[in-house]
Design a protein around this motif. Structure first.
Motif, PDB file in Angstrom:
ATOM      1  N   ALA A 107      37.184 -21.527  80.415  1.00 16.47           N
ATOM      2  CA  ALA A 107      38.100 -20.422  80.110  1.00 16.47           C
ATOM      3  C   ALA A 107      39.041 -20.828  78.976  1.00 16.47           C
ATOM      4  N   ASN A 108      39.264 -19.922  78.057  1.00 20.15           N
ATOM      5  CA  ASN A 108      40.168 -20.094  76.922  1.00 20.15           C
ATOM      6  C   ASN A 108      39.717 -21.168  75.938  1.00 20.15           C
TER       7      ASN A 108
ATOM      8  N   LEU B   1      26.984 -13.233  80.127  1.00 19.87           N
ATOM      9  CA  LEU B   1      26.934 -14.622  80.576  1.00 19.87           C
ATOM     10  C   LEU B   1      28.123 -14.912  81.479  1.00 19.87           C
ATOM     11  N   GLN B   2      27.869 -15.569  82.588  1.00 16.30           N
ATOM     12  CA  GLN B   2      28.930 -16.046  83.461  1.00 16.30           C
ATOM     13  C   GLN B   2      29.064 -17.543  83.216  1.00 16.30           C
ATOM     14  N   LEU B   3      30.198 -17.980  82.717  1.00 21.60           N
ATOM     15  CA  LEU B   3      30.414 -19.383  82.382  1.00 21.60           C
ATOM     16  C   LEU B   3      31.329 -20.036  83.407  1.00 21.60           C
ATOM     17  N   PRO B   4      31.261 -21.360  83.516  1.00 18.06           N
ATOM     18  CA  PRO B   4      32.130 -22.066  84.464  1.00 18.06           C
ATOM     19  C   PRO B   4      33.603 -21.854  84.115  1.00 18.06           C
ATOM     20  N   PRO B   5      34.468 -21.773  85.125  1.00 18.94           N
ATOM     21  CA  PRO B   5      35.905 -21.537  84.883  1.00 18.94           C
ATOM     22  C   PRO B   5      36.551 -22.574  83.974  1.00 18.94           C
ATOM     23  N   GLU B   6      36.035 -23.805  83.966  1.00 23.82           N
ATOM     24  CA  GLU B   6      36.655 -24.828  83.114  1.00 23.82           C
ATOM     25  C   GLU B   6      36.483 -24.539  81.620  1.00 23.82           C
TER      26      GLU B   6
END
Length: 75
Positions: A24-25, A17-22
């Motif tokens: 992250a963490n 899955l590629q998730l939106p950068p926002e």
């Protein structure tokens, strides 16, 4: 935030899955639902022409929602 993704599992059983950068963490709860996009209405429990007969067929006034009233607190 609610995000709906559709992804395919490869022949090794791997799902990427590629998730939106926002995101992250962030810790996420992931729910997976298996579905067959080729299921017929009958296989889903509906008559064959259910959606053709019902979708977009409302002919009355648009439905409205009354204001939410305070309810008793329950514990």
């Amino acid at each position: 935030m609610k995000l709906k993704l559709t992804a395919k599992v490869d022949s090794n059983g791997t799902l990427s899955l590629q998730l939106p950068p926002e995101l992250a963490n962030h810790e996420l709860d992931i729910i997976l639902c298996d579905h067959d996009p080729h299921s017929s209405p009958e296989e889903l429990g509906y008559p064959a022409d259910f959606f053709e007969k019902t979708a977009g067929q409302w002919q009355g006034e648009p439905p409205t929602r009354e204001d939410v009233q305070d309810c008793d607190a329950r514990g």
